[in-house]
Motif scaffolding. Structure first.
Motif, PDB file in Angstrom:
ATOM      1  N   ASP A   1      19.947 -18.673   1.620  1.00 42.09           N
ATOM      2  CA  ASP A   1      19.994 -17.376   2.058  1.00 42.09           C
ATOM      3  C   ASP A   1      19.782 -17.582   3.258  1.00 42.09           C
ATOM      4  O   ASP A   1      19.239 -18.336   4.031  1.00 42.09           O
ATOM      5  CB  ASP A   1      18.647 -16.622   1.429  1.00 42.09           C
ATOM      6  N   LEU A   2      20.312 -16.414   4.159  1.00 45.32           N
ATOM      7  CA  LEU A   2      20.300 -16.149   5.419  1.00 45.32           C
ATOM      8  C   LEU A   2      19.101 -15.416   5.922  1.00 45.32           C
ATOM      9  O   LEU A   2      18.700 -14.469   5.211  1.00 45.32           O
ATOM     10  CB  LEU A   2      21.694 -15.320   5.887  1.00 45.32           C
ATOM     11  N   ILE A   3      18.387 -16.218   6.755  1.00 44.75           N
ATOM     12  CA  ILE A   3      17.124 -15.390   7.406  1.00 44.75           C
ATOM     13  C   ILE A   3      17.475 -15.626   8.870  1.00 44.75           C
ATOM     14  O   ILE A   3      17.871 -16.455   9.567  1.00 44.75           O
ATOM     15  CB  ILE A   3      15.887 -16.244   7.278  1.00 44.75           C
ATOM     16  N   MET A   4      17.052 -14.242   9.446  1.00 46.57           N
ATOM     17  CA  MET A   4      17.520 -14.282  11.157  1.00 46.57           C
ATOM     18  C   MET A   4      16.711 -13.446  11.688  1.00 46.57           C
ATOM     19  O   MET A   4      16.175 -12.459  11.159  1.00 46.57           O
ATOM     20  CB  MET A   4      19.006 -14.067  11.216  1.00 46.57           C
ATOM     21  N   THR A   5      16.195 -13.876  13.265  1.00 40.52           N
ATOM     22  CA  THR A   5      15.660 -12.872  13.890  1.00 40.52           C
ATOM     23  C   THR A   5      16.491 -12.391  15.080  1.00 40.52           C
ATOM     24  O   THR A   5      17.419 -12.908  15.566  1.00 40.52           O
ATOM     25  CB  THR A   5      14.426 -13.774  14.479  1.00 40.52           C
ATOM     26  N   LEU A   6      16.007 -10.963  15.231  1.00 43.32           N
ATOM     27  CA  LEU A   6      16.694 -10.310  16.348  1.00 43.32           C
ATOM     28  C   LEU A   6      15.660  -9.800  17.009  1.00 43.32           C
ATOM     29  O   LEU A   6      14.589  -9.141  16.565  1.00 43.32           O
ATOM     30  CB  LEU A   6      17.551  -9.244  15.767  1.00 43.32           C
TER      31      LEU A   6
END
Length: 353
Positions: A291-296
């Protein structure tokens, strides 16, 4: 899209969209923009779709190997082209296309500079549509081909750390040696590797994933702040898991990888092995690699890679189910996923398979 003439606007979209799909890894935005802009300044790199190459065409993967946070990492554009040149000499066959190993801020534009100076097109069949930690994960299950000989060339470093090398052997052995060499080079190497036919890439790669990165980047950059985050989530069919303050952060660069944890609001915990691997709260899992987990950045929507996280940052964390990504066959290979559990000390397989 078909036979796309890559320009500076495409560079921007690809780098920012790649940063999102990097899932915490995949290189730095500044470096992706630099090498991408240089490519379109000095030549005319072209992106071909999967149906524009013949099944028998020979494709070569270009990648970066190492730890993004390594303090002595040193790469120049000439290193990218030198690695491709060494590999071409090694295999003694014409190369009809260049593919990147993954999506990421630096890696989505892998090959654009080489294309600009050689005229060899970039082909939109990345080895994976999201970033991943190990070389084997970016090798389209060649690790399962018992007779396959991996040819790899790598260049990088400066001064006494500079090295250029070529290796031939089993995929796992060759990838491990390249990873170790990246440590000796100061932390990062430009690599060209694994000649394959376009037919094999079509069957095992992530056809169309560069176009997905461009579309995600366009969605992100067409808005600002919270609206930009919402646009990305909508484009990918994901969700915002949480938004808040980074209250704890650990990072250790070891064995050519960045490994650590991020805590948000003293509640949500994320683990990373270059890329984010898990996010959970009180034992409830909200996302598990691949799964894609990303911080912005919660205010500007700037994607933040795992190595750039700092305590006190206000961030938003998004998660996208793997079913909404364009992924390689390696992301369905349990043997390649098992090492993740050993590194982050958390369960992966029961959530991913």
């Amino acid at each position: 899209m078909a036979n796309i003439q890559l320009d500076k606007k495409m560079v921007e979209y690809a780098v920012y969209g790649g940063a999102v799909l990097g899932g915490g890894g995949g290189g730095w935005i500044e470096e992706g923009l630099q090498i991408g802009r240089l490519a379109v300044d000095i030549g005319q790199p072209v992106l071909l779709t999967a149906d524009e190459v013949q099944d028998e065409d020979l494709l070569v993967t270009v990648s970066l190997v190492g730890a993004p946070a390594a303090k002595d990492a040193y790469l120049k554009p000439i290193h990218y082209s030198k690695a491709l040149e060494i590999l071409a000499q090694k295999i003694g066959k014409p190369i009809q296309g260049i593919i990147t190993n993954e999506n990421g801020a630096g890696t989505t534009v892998n090959g654009w500079f080489q294309s600009a100076i050689t005229g060899i097109p970039v082909v939109d069949i990345p080895c994976n549509g999201r970033a991943h930690p190990t070389g084997s994960m970016g090798s389209m299950n060649l690790s399962e081909q018992e007779e396959y000989i991996s040819h790899q060339a790598a260049v990088g470093g400066k001064g006494s750390n500079y090295m250029e090398l070529s290796i031939s052997g089993s995929l796992d052995k060759a990838s491990t040696l390249i990873r170790k060499a990246s440590v000796e080079a100061g932390g990062l190497l430009a690599v060209a590797r694994n000649p394959i036919t376009a037919a094999y890439a079509k069957a095992n790669g992530a056809a169309g994933a560069i176009q997905q990165a461009i579309e995600v980047g366009q969605a992100l950059l067409s808005h600002t702040g919270e609206a930009a985050i919402d646009a990305v989530v909508q484009k990918l069919g994901g969700k915002v898991v949480t938004e808040g303050l980074v209250t704890d952060f650990t990072l250790e660069t070891t064995g050519g990888f960045d490994v650590g944890t991020v805590t948000i609001n003293d509640a949500y915990e994320m683990t990373f092995w270059n890329e984010y691997m898990t996010i959970e709260k009180n034992g409830e899992r909200f996302g598990t690699f691949p799964d894609l987990i990303m911080t912005l950045d919660a205010r500007t929507a700037e994607p933040i890679v795992s190595a750039a996280i700092q305590k006190g940052q206000q961030i938003a964390v998004i998660a996208v189910p793997k079913e909404h990504l364009i992924l390689s066959s390696t992301m369905r290979n349990e043997k390649l996923m098992k090492p993740v559990e050993e590194i982050i000390k958390k369960s992966i397989l029961e959530y991913s398979f």
